[in-house]
Each structure stands twice: as C-alpha cells, then as structure tokens.
Design an enzyme around this catalytic site. Structure first.
Site, short mmCIF file in Angstrom:
data_model
loop_
_atom_site.label_atom_id
_atom_site.label_comp_id
_atom_site.label_asym_id
_atom_site.label_seq_id
_atom_site.Cartn_x
_atom_site.Cartn_y
_atom_site.Cartn_z
N ASP A 135 25.21 28.96 43.48
CA ASP A 135 26.14 28.41 44.48
C ASP A 135 27.57 28.78 44.07
O ASP A 135 28.22 28.03 43.33
CB ASP A 135 25.96 26.90 44.56
CG ASP A 135 26.76 26.28 45.71
OD1 ASP A 135 27.63 26.98 46.27
OD2 ASP A 135 26.52 25.10 46.02
N HIS A 145 44.32 50.96 43.89
CA HIS A 145 43.75 50.76 45.22
C HIS A 145 43.91 52.01 46.08
O HIS A 145 43.04 52.33 46.89
CB HIS A 145 44.39 49.55 45.89
CG HIS A 145 43.81 48.25 45.44
ND1 HIS A 145 44.04 47.06 46.08
CD2 HIS A 145 43.00 47.94 44.40
CE1 HIS A 145 43.40 46.08 45.47
NE2 HIS A 145 42.77 46.59 44.44
#
Length: 766
Positions: free
Chosen positions: A298, A396
């Site tokens: 979770d 990036h």
C-alpha cells in the site's frame, strides 16, 4: 569499511544492461534471481500481467486494467546481500538514477540497514467517559486481558510469532463539534500494538480493534466510537546508511569535494525549509513507491506515514541526513516508517506481484523494508547529486531526447548519435530526429545492395483432436491457421545473425557469449544439415504467431526459414524435403516430436496424421472440408512448453501403462471420428468429439484452471466444441462455433482473456 563482495554470477551488477534488448535483459536475470523458467517466459511474452477477470475481483466497477512500466534497479548491495530491485514507475530517470547511485554505493560496501519489529497501531476511540483518570488506570490494569482477547481474534498471528503485544492509553480533548469557542470534548484513545510479522496487517489490526471494543467499553464505562488502524507506523521503522569516499564522488567537471559539499548543503536546506523538504521527500518516495507498487504494498499508506513522520517535530523537514565524516567521507542516513508485507491475499491476486517477490529472492517483511529503505536513500543521493552538478533539467533533456528518438523510429545503430545531437541542437522534436537520420543515411548510403531473398512464409496450426496420442503412434487431426511467420535471408560479410524484432531477439549464431537460445540451437542444426553453416548471412524473421501457445510457432519458423534459404541459395528443395528439415528442428524444440506440426505448416491444409512407432512410419492424409470451420483461439495467458507436458504424460504412462494406453486409444479414435465429421460438414459432431477429447486431456493432467475457465465460458455461450490445443499446461484453447464466433469471443474477452477469430475454409484443402 568493508569492500563490496566480489562480483560473481549472483551479482546485481550487470554491465550495459540498458543496451540489451528487452529479451536480452530478461535472459540476463536467469542466473541472478529466483525467477522460474515460467517467469522468464511470462516476462518475455507479457502474460504475467494482471488480467481483467482477476482485476474484477479486486475492486468494484472494473472496466479494464491499467499498465505501468516494470524495470529493475541494479547494483544494489544491501547488508552484503546482492539485490535486483523491481520498480514499477512511469517517470523517466528514476530507474537509471537508482542504479547509478547503487553502483557508487557498492564501491564502498553498499547500504547498511536496521529494521525495528513490524508493529502496527490500532486505535480504539472511547467517548462519554465520566471519570477519565479512573478509566485510564483501569485500562492499564486490564492490559493483559485486552491483549489476550485481541489475540483470540487472530490466533494464527500469535502462532507465527506475532500478535498483540501491548496497549497505550492517551487522553485527548477536542472542540465540541469542531466549532471555535465550543466546549471541549474529552476522549480516551487506546493504542493496541500488534506485531503483524510478514503481513501488511491492516485487516488483522482492524479485526482486533473490533474484537476488544466491548471489553474496552466495559472497563471504561464509556462508548467506543472509531476502531481502526493508524497508518502512522512510527513503531515500524527502517534506518539505512551509506558511506561514500570523496574519490568515488568525482564526475566530469566536478571534484569529489565539490559534489560532497554540494550534497550536504542541499540537504541542509531540506532540514530547515518545508518548501524544499516537500520536494526533497517526494524524491525519496519516487524510489520507495516504485518498489511498493511492484511488490503489491500500500504505497498510499507508506506515503502518508513518511510525510507524517517528517513533521513529527512540529515542522515538516527532510527525512535524510547527509554530513561529512572526520575522515572526509560523505555519509548519508535515512529513518522513516516502513510497514510492508510479503504475504496475504492482496499480494497473491496479482501475478506480477508474485513474480516480483521471486525476483527479490522471496524476502520476508523485514528484508523488504531494508531494501526499500536503501532504495529511498539511493534515490535521494541520485537527486541531490544531479541537482548540485549537471542539474535535473539537463538529465531530463537527455531522457526526453531518447523518448523523441524512439518515437521517430531511429535505427539502433544511430540512436545514441541522434540523442546527442538533439540535445546539442536544442530542437528535441521528432522532425529533427528524422532529419538527422536522413542526413546521416545520405552521407553513408552504400553503393552496392546486399543480396536478399524474397520473404517466405509458413502458417500456424491448431490441433483439433489427438494431441499427446499422436506422440505414441496414434491419430491426430489438425488444421492450418491463417496467421503466418515470414523469413528472409540477406547476405552479410561476417557470421550468421538471427533477428526477430517482435520477440526481442538479435542473436549471433555460434557465439561464445553464453547466450545461445533454443532458436539459435535449432538453426545451427538446420544449417549443418543444409551445409550452410559457414555461409555468412542475416536471417530476418517476422512473426504474427505468438510463441509458446501451442499454435506451431517453432514449426512455422523452421519452415519459413528453410523456404527462405531454399530461395536464396537455390537449393531446389521440394515440400517433402522442407518438411523433413523442419521435423529435425522440431525434435530439438520439443524433444519427442510427432511431426504433425511441421507437416500441417508445410502443406497448409487440414490433415489426419498418425505418429510413428518402432514398427510403423508416420502417415498422413489431407482432410477435404465440405464446410467452413469457424474457430476462436483463446489465450490462457500462460506459456505452454510442449516438451515439458510430453514428459508429464510419459511419466504418468510409465507408472500405469495399461490405463494410459486406453486413454490414448480413445483420443486417437476421437481424432478419426472428428476428421470424418469435418469431411461431412457435421460441425456439431466434430464439436462433440472435441468436448470428449478435452475430458481425456484433463485426465492426462495437461489442462489448467485458466483453460478450463475459457472452455466453460465458450460452451456456456453455445460453442459446439472447446478444448486445449497443443501440449497444454497453458497456451491456448481452440473453440468451434457453428453458429458464429462473435458472441463466444466477446464473452471470453470480457473474462479478461485475449482471442483471435479464424475461418478454415474448404478451399484451403483443394
């Protein structure tokens, strides 16, 4: 400092992993992980992913299944243990950043971790208590009684070494109704401390809170309201640390000292400024969440606990600490809640989650928490180093350029060159990538074109009746499928290469790199037989038949390649000779091969085929159809390995030969009856023989739960006949639909399985 262990076959260090094809990466995991052969095949063909029918049992209102990339973090050395880390994440740079950080860390011994006991807190809220102080004292006095009752709710947890271990009692005061100036409302909150061992434990703790509610009311004289776990798991902590010598921090344009001091300074800002701390911790969770999702944990609970823990002092701050040791080395540390599980139904329901636990080596909850703590620290290091050196934006840009080059279909040999020039130009666009390729291709255009054969094809097949019986000299009935594998031969100067781009295969034959595959071994035998082993060539294969599904992909590859070789080198082979060459290859692929696959694929028509025995030869005859056969092929999502299932039947037969001989005789008899029905156009009779045949195949132990589910769905929607096809143990089912295929295929698709619809027309046999 203890050095990293010597890199051996189990090392998580796999040089140039990113340069391999997807198939090559999967093969590189073979000897380094606990993945099974079935896992490797499932990764290769994508059958490991969650199916829609399974997803429908997990949540409400399911309409589909959403996919995310699954990558692996390499180079991790955690407490002297080599770890290859599964990562499910869509954001570029995370996997590469983690692997790079782990590689730096392993040079000086890797990551060290400590994990506390896996304690979850359950909260029981008590209101309307007349005497708060007396009630608190009473709760402490009845501590053992409360713990004992909680453990009676889940006795199995106690048997596994866990269970409720104690309570804490708190007095809180809140505004009446939450309104400002309203009278205060007193409440008692009982914390039930539960050791959940390897389970995530939410349901266990919630059940225990429910179980003790009445007793708490009796003890306090109040009323229990909320009874639920807390996701602030600050009793279940992981601590990870790493030490990096200055010399290992050096990089182009930056000294090790500059990198070290920059990381410390950047971390200092996260310790005093919540705006920076939020981004700082988000970077940590980039890695932690990727492992949590991959392992079925979770991640929302882990996120909530991490951010709450970061604010435990009353001010939100970074979760890591980076500082300079007295010897000048950089040291990093992280402490955060990490309550994870490695057992339980929620983990078992997703096949990819189970695969990822095997990839990790079946860790227990504490071992998984250790890995996730190390991953969080590694991701933080990677982000900070990037910020203080080349910068996030530049990295990036490079990743964006790689995505653009991929979208522009840049050839592999030009890929890195195009990426570099895209970044340099500042025009990171698809049109620019194509322009660069055109420019480079024009400058290097060859003056002489290599000799190339025409594309040669071979069809797929489906055995309608008689699989396994045919291996023992009985009859089987099979039909061709209108899906094909195409091959062609191109002259080269050096060696023999095989390319199957759709399957991620680009392999040098007769190589000594230890990566020989079944297909390359098959080809070596084929080329030896045709006396072409020393002839340089490129063998290109373009398949539309999925592998390992019992549809004749290996036979079709063999036949199409033999036909391409026949065309290129003018071998003058007829169909009989092509069939015999393909049969040699099939015996390598399947061990005990009957010859039915290659015969159907070579002739391209329905045949009734009898396998050879010690006393008889193979026999086959065309089956002339008088009516079209409308078929659905439904894929179970499980790989089928014919040789494995042939061995399963052989072992069972050796123990009780008389019993199994009778079953094989029945399968053979049904194959003959089914072929007669097909000749007469009696589709319902043909379907009945298929249904009966499936019963015998199930008795042989070669069917699976998924195949049985598909067959049940098909029959319930009016299919005339439905059974597995090929070796079984997975693969596909073949379904005859005399009233049309659309409704049957739709029902199977709704259940989460993939299908293909075909017609085998009479003209195929003419």
């Amino acid at each position: 400092m203890k050095p990293a262990i010597e890199e051996g076959i189990a090392s998580s260090r796999i040089p140039n992993f990113f340069n391999l094809s997807v198939k090559g990466r999967i093969q590189a995991l073979r000897d380094r992980t606990s993945l099974t052969e079935s896992d490797l095949v499932a990764l290769d063909n994508g059958s490991h992913t969650l199916k829609r029918h399974a997803a429908d049992k997990m949540i409400e209102n399911v309409v589909g299944v959403f996919g995310l990339p699954l990558g692996v973090g390499l180079n991790f050395l955690v407490d002297d243990r080599e770890v290859i880390v599964p990562l499910t994440v869509e954001e570029p740079s995370i996997v590469a950043g983690l692997s790079g950080a782990a590689r730096t860390a392993r040079l000086s011994g890797g990551f060290r971790t400590q994990v506390t006991d896996p304690i979850l807190i359950g909260q029981v809220q008590v209101v309307n208590v007349k005497d708060i102080e007396r009630a608190q004292q009473a709760l402490h006095q009845h501590r053992d009684e409360i713990v004992e009752l909680a453990n009676r709710v889940h006795p199995n947890m106690l048997n596994r070494g866990g269970g409720a271990i104690g309570i804490e009692v708190f007095h809180h005061r809140a505004p009446e109704g939450g309104a400002e100036g309203a009278p205060k409302r007193d409440m008692i909150v009982v914390h039930l401390l539960v050791d959940t061992r390897d389970a995530m434990g939410a349901n266990i703790v919630n059940g225990m809170c429910e179980g003790i509610a009445s007793l708490v009311e009796e003890i306090t004289g109040g009323s229990v309201f909320l009874r639920i776990l807390s996701n602030l798991t600050d009793r279940s902590l992981v601590r990870a640390s790493v030490e990096i010598p200055v010399c290992n921090l050096e990089m182009k344009g930056f000294s090790g000292k500059e990198v070290r001091d920059g990381i410390v300074l950047a971390n200092d800002l996260a310790l005093v400024d919540p705006y920076r701390a939020t981004t700082h911790n988000k970077g940590i969770m980039n890695g932690v969440d990727a492992v949590a999702i991959a392992t079925g944990n979770d991640f929302r609970a882990i996120e909530a606990a991490a951010h709450a823990y970061a604010a435990r002092s009353g001010r939100y701050r970074g979760l890591t600490s980076w500082y300079v040791k007295t010897n000048g080395d950089l040291k990093g540390e992280i402490e955060m809640p990490m309550k994870v599980g490695t057992v339980g139904a929620s983990l078992e329901s997703n096949p990819t989650v189970k695969l990822n636990h095997r990839l990790l080596g079946h860790p227990n909850a504490s071992e998984l928490a250790s890995v996730m703590g190390a991953v969080g620290l590694a991701q933080n290091y990677a982000a900070l180093r990037s910020l203080v050196t080349a910068g996030i934006q530049k990295n990036h840009m490079s990743l964006h350029a790689r995505s653009v080059a991929s979208a522009a279909d840049v050839p592999q040999e030009l890929f890195d060159w195009v990426v570099e020039n895209l970044v340099e130009s500042g025009e990171i666009k698809v049109w620019k990538a194509k322009e660069l390729v055109a420019q480079r291709t024009q400058n290097n255009r060859p003056t002489v074109r290599a000799a190339t054969s025409a594309w040669q094809s071979a069809c797929g097949k489906a055995i309608l009746l008689g699989e396994h019986a045919v291996v023992y000299g009985r009859w089987a009935f099979a039909v061709p499928l209108p899906v094909h594998i195409k091959s062609r031969i191109t002259d080269t100067k050096n060696g023999i290469r095989l390319q199957i781009p759709q399957w991620g295969i680009e392999q040098q034959l007769q190589s000594d790199d230890g990566h020989s595959t079944d297909i390359t071994r098959m080809l070596e035998v084929l080329l030896e037989r045709l006396e072409l082993r020393n002839q340089p060539m490129m063998i290109e294969v373009s398949p539309s038949i999925p592998p390992a599904q019992g549809l004749g992909s290996s036979a079709a590859i063999a036949v199409s390649i033999v036909r391409a070789l026949n065309d290129r080198f003018k071998l003058s082979l007829d169909d009989e000779q092509i069939n015999e060459c393909a049969f040699d290859v099939e015996r390598i692929a399947h061990g005990t091969a009957s010859g039915i696959d290659n015969t159907v694929v070579t002739l391209g028509c329905p045949i009734l085929f009898r396998g050879a025995t010690q006393d008889t030869h193979r026999v086959f005859e065309p089956v002339r159809l008088t009516q079209t056969l409308p078929l659905v092929i439904a894929f179970s999502g499980e790989a089928s390995h014919t040789s494995t299932m042939v061995d399963v039947v052989a072992k069972a037969r050796s123990k009780r030969p008389a019993r199994y001989e009778r079953i094989l005789d029945q399968l053979s008899s049904l194959a003959q009856e089914g072929a007669d029905a097909a000749r007469e156009g009696a589709l319902d009779d043909l379907g009945e023989t298929m249904n009966l045949s499936q019963g015998y195949l199930n008795a042989l132990g070669v069917s699976t739960r998924a195949l049985e589910e598909i067959i049940e769905i098909a029959r319930s929607r009016g299919a005339s006949g439905a059974k597995l096809t090929g070796g079984g143990g997975g693969g596909a089912a073949v379904i005859l639909c005399s009233e049309g295929t659309e409704e049957v295929a739709s029902a199977i698709n709704t259940a989460g399985y993939e299908t293909m619809e075909f017609e085998v027309a009479p003209h195929i046999s003419e």
